[in-house]
Motif scaffolding. Structure first.
Motif, PDB file in Angstrom:
ATOM      1  N   TRP A 226     -10.087 -14.066  -8.508  1.00 48.69           N
ATOM      2  CA  TRP A 226     -10.120 -12.722  -9.072  1.00 48.69           C
ATOM      3  C   TRP A 226      -8.769 -12.328  -9.655  1.00 48.69           C
ATOM      4  O   TRP A 226      -8.704 -11.819 -10.780  1.00 48.69           O
ATOM      5  CB  TRP A 226     -10.562 -11.713  -8.007  1.00 48.69           C
ATOM      6  N   ILE A 227      -7.682 -12.544  -8.901  1.00 45.67           N
ATOM      7  CA  ILE A 227      -6.383 -12.112  -9.424  1.00 45.67           C
ATOM      8  C   ILE A 227      -5.986 -12.913 -10.665  1.00 45.67           C
ATOM      9  O   ILE A 227      -5.378 -12.368 -11.576  1.00 45.67           O
ATOM     10  CB  ILE A 227      -5.260 -12.117  -8.360  1.00 45.67           C
ATOM     11  N   ASP A 228      -6.357 -14.199 -10.701  1.00 45.94           N
ATOM     12  CA  ASP A 228      -6.057 -14.969 -11.907  1.00 45.94           C
ATOM     13  C   ASP A 228      -6.812 -14.391 -13.101  1.00 45.94           C
ATOM     14  O   ASP A 228      -6.228 -14.175 -14.158  1.00 45.94           O
ATOM     15  CB  ASP A 228      -6.411 -16.449 -11.720  1.00 45.94           C
ATOM     16  N   ARG A 229      -8.098 -14.126 -12.920  1.00 40.10           N
ATOM     17  CA  ARG A 229      -8.937 -13.657 -14.021  1.00 40.10           C
ATOM     18  C   ARG A 229      -8.628 -12.210 -14.410  1.00 40.10           C
ATOM     19  O   ARG A 229      -8.509 -11.888 -15.585  1.00 40.10           O
ATOM     20  CB  ARG A 229     -10.418 -13.794 -13.634  1.00 40.10           C
ATOM     21  N   GLU A 230      -8.518 -11.324 -13.420  1.00 41.19           N
ATOM     22  CA  GLU A 230      -8.423  -9.889 -13.702  1.00 41.19           C
ATOM     23  C   GLU A 230      -6.992  -9.380 -13.876  1.00 41.19           C
ATOM     24  O   GLU A 230      -6.790  -8.307 -14.432  1.00 41.19           O
ATOM     25  CB  GLU A 230      -9.098  -9.091 -12.576  1.00 41.19           C
ATOM     26  N   ILE A 231      -6.009 -10.122 -13.374  1.00 39.21           N
ATOM     27  CA  ILE A 231      -4.618  -9.661 -13.478  1.00 39.21           C
ATOM     28  C   ILE A 231      -3.784 -10.608 -14.328  1.00 39.21           C
ATOM     29  O   ILE A 231      -3.320 -10.255 -15.403  1.00 39.21           O
ATOM     30  CB  ILE A 231      -3.968  -9.490 -12.079  1.00 39.21           C
ATOM     31  N   PHE A 232      -3.591 -11.837 -13.847  1.00 35.82           N
ATOM     32  CA  PHE A 232      -2.531 -12.662 -14.417  1.00 35.82           C
ATOM     33  C   PHE A 232      -2.883 -13.379 -15.711  1.00 35.82           C
ATOM     34  O   PHE A 232      -2.028 -13.493 -16.581  1.00 35.82           O
ATOM     35  CB  PHE A 232      -1.972 -13.615 -13.355  1.00 35.82           C
ATOM     36  N   SER A 233      -4.109 -13.824 -15.904  1.00 40.08           N
ATOM     37  CA  SER A 233      -4.431 -14.486 -17.180  1.00 40.08           C
ATOM     38  C   SER A 233      -4.860 -13.475 -18.239  1.00 40.08           C
ATOM     39  O   SER A 233      -5.018 -13.842 -19.399  1.00 40.08           O
ATOM     40  CB  SER A 233      -5.525 -15.545 -16.981  1.00 40.08           C
ATOM     41  N   SER A 234      -5.026 -12.208 -17.843  1.00 36.73           N
ATOM     42  CA  SER A 234      -5.507 -11.191 -18.793  1.00 36.73           C
ATOM     43  C   SER A 234      -4.537 -10.018 -18.949  1.00 36.73           C
ATOM     44  O   SER A 234      -4.918  -8.954 -19.427  1.00 36.73           O
ATOM     45  CB  SER A 234      -6.884 -10.683 -18.349  1.00 36.73           C
ATOM     46  N   ASN A 235      -3.278 -10.206 -18.535  1.00 40.98           N
ATOM     47  CA  ASN A 235      -2.242  -9.186 -18.720  1.00 40.98           C
ATOM     48  C   ASN A 235      -2.596  -7.842 -18.086  1.00 40.98           C
ATOM     49  O   ASN A 235      -2.478  -6.793 -18.723  1.00 40.98           O
ATOM     50  CB  ASN A 235      -1.920  -8.994 -20.210  1.00 40.98           C
ATOM     51  N   GLY A 236      -3.018  -7.864 -16.814  1.00 47.32           N
ATOM     52  CA  GLY A 236      -3.366  -6.637 -16.115  1.00 47.32           C
ATOM     53  C   GLY A 236      -2.188  -5.680 -16.008  1.00 47.32           C
ATOM     54  O   GLY A 236      -1.033  -6.099 -15.919  1.00 47.32           O
ATOM     55  N   HIS A 237      -2.507  -4.374 -16.031  1.00 43.26           N
ATOM     56  CA  HIS A 237      -1.471  -3.342 -15.937  1.00 43.26           C
ATOM     57  C   HIS A 237      -2.056  -2.098 -15.288  1.00 43.26           C
ATOM     58  O   HIS A 237      -3.156  -1.674 -15.630  1.00 43.26           O
ATOM     59  CB  HIS A 237      -0.934  -2.992 -17.331  1.00 43.26           C
ATOM     60  N   MET A 238      -1.299  -1.507 -14.353  1.00 47.94           N
ATOM     61  CA  MET A 238      -1.735  -0.305 -13.639  1.00 47.94           C
ATOM     62  C   MET A 238      -0.822   0.865 -13.998  1.00 47.94           C
ATOM     63  O   MET A 238       0.395   0.746 -13.890  1.00 47.94           O
ATOM     64  CB  MET A 238      -1.631  -0.501 -12.117  1.00 47.94           C
ATOM     65  N   ASP A 239      -1.429   1.988 -14.399  1.00 46.14           N
ATOM     66  CA  ASP A 239      -0.719   3.257 -14.540  1.00 46.14           C
ATOM     67  C   ASP A 239      -1.295   4.185 -13.480  1.00 46.14           C
ATOM     68  O   ASP A 239      -2.426   4.663 -13.616  1.00 46.14           O
ATOM     69  CB  ASP A 239      -0.917   3.857 -15.934  1.00 46.14           C
ATOM     70  N   VAL A 240      -0.539   4.416 -12.407  1.00 45.38           N
ATOM     71  CA  VAL A 240      -1.032   5.200 -11.277  1.00 45.38           C
ATOM     72  C   VAL A 240      -1.005   6.685 -11.638  1.00 45.38           C
ATOM     73  O   VAL A 240       0.014   7.208 -12.085  1.00 45.38           O
ATOM     74  CB  VAL A 240      -0.195   4.930 -10.013  1.00 45.38           C
ATOM     75  N   GLU A 241      -2.149   7.347 -11.441  1.00 44.58           N
ATOM     76  CA  GLU A 241      -2.281   8.778 -11.730  1.00 44.58           C
ATOM     77  C   GLU A 241      -2.076   9.632 -10.486  1.00 44.58           C
ATOM     78  O   GLU A 241      -1.560  10.734 -10.570  1.00 44.58           O
ATOM     79  CB  GLU A 241      -3.659   9.065 -12.326  1.00 44.58           C
ATOM     80  N   SER A 242      -2.528   9.139  -9.327  1.00 46.84           N
ATOM     81  CA  SER A 242      -2.371   9.916  -8.092  1.00 46.84           C
ATOM     82  C   SER A 242      -2.437   8.973  -6.907  1.00 46.84           C
ATOM     83  O   SER A 242      -2.922   7.837  -7.022  1.00 46.84           O
ATOM     84  CB  SER A 242      -3.461  10.990  -7.973  1.00 46.84           C
ATOM     85  N   GLU A 243      -1.952   9.468  -5.763  1.00 50.95           N
ATOM     86  CA  GLU A 243      -2.015   8.687  -4.535  1.00 50.95           C
ATOM     87  C   GLU A 243      -2.453   9.595  -3.398  1.00 50.95           C
ATOM     88  O   GLU A 243      -2.284  10.811  -3.451  1.00 50.95           O
ATOM     89  CB  GLU A 243      -0.672   8.013  -4.229  1.00 50.95           C
ATOM     90  N   SER A 244      -3.037   8.978  -2.374  1.00 52.33           N
ATOM     91  CA  SER A 244      -3.455   9.704  -1.177  1.00 52.33           C
ATOM     92  C   SER A 244      -3.339   8.751   0.007  1.00 52.33           C
ATOM     93  O   SER A 244      -2.900   7.613  -0.157  1.00 52.33           O
ATOM     94  CB  SER A 244      -4.892  10.230  -1.336  1.00 52.33           C
ATOM     95  N   ASP A 245      -3.732   9.213   1.186  1.00 52.30           N
ATOM     96  CA  ASP A 245      -3.689   8.389   2.396  1.00 52.30           C
ATOM     97  C   ASP A 245      -2.307   7.768   2.607  1.00 52.30           C
ATOM     98  O   ASP A 245      -2.167   6.563   2.843  1.00 52.30           O
ATOM     99  CB  ASP A 245      -4.781   7.313   2.354  1.00 52.30           C
ATOM    100  N   GLY A 246      -1.279   8.596   2.489  1.00 53.08           N
ATOM    101  CA  GLY A 246       0.084   8.107   2.691  1.00 53.08           C
ATOM    102  C   GLY A 246       0.532   7.086   1.669  1.00 53.08           C
ATOM    103  O   GLY A 246       1.425   6.280   1.928  1.00 53.08           O
ATOM    104  N   GLY A 247      -0.101   7.094   0.515  1.00 52.50           N
ATOM    105  CA  GLY A 247       0.252   6.146  -0.540  1.00 52.50           C
ATOM    106  C   GLY A 247      -0.573   4.875  -0.520  1.00 52.50           C
ATOM    107  O   GLY A 247      -0.381   4.004  -1.365  1.00 52.50           O
TER     108      GLY A 247
END
Length: 108
Positions: free
Chosen positions: A50-71
């Motif tokens: 999953w991480i190879d397909r969804e993150i590393f081979s496909s240039n995954g990027h997260m823009d965090v909008e909010s956090e809860s549960d102590g982060g």
């Protein structure tokens, strides 16, 4: 509104987001407990595949909008070359040693 990764409350989650966004597979793997697990939209997945397909081979990027549960829970705009951008939720189980033993993601 986006939360800069450096401002995220939980150190493990902060490191996770930084590793995703800098495409640091080695650093990402170092954040995980041996035998760590994950799920996507409620279904357990093979973590390495999953991480190879969804993150590393496909240039995954997260823009965090909010956090809860102590982060340890975040809402983020996630994008990669395969799916484009979508709002996603992420929850993390962090062990006493500061490493992640499980994360769950899915569309928000």
């Amino acid at each position: 509104m986006t939360i800069k990764p450096a401002r995220l409350s939980d150190p493990a989650v902060r490191a996770f987001v930084n590793a995703v966004n800098s495409h640091d597979r080695e650093g990402f793997m170092a954040l995980l407990e041996p035998g760590a697990t994950m799920s996507d939209d409620g279904s357990d997945r093979d973590l390495a595949e999953w991480i190879d397909r969804e993150i590393f081979s496909s240039n995954g990027h997260m823009d965090v909008e909010s956090e809860s549960d102590g982060g340890r829970a975040v809402l983020a705009r996630y994008r990669n070359d395969t799916w484009g951008e979508m709002r996603t939720r992420w929850t993390f189980t962090v062990e006493d040693d500061g490493r992640i033993s499980r994360f769950e993601t899915g569309q928000a």
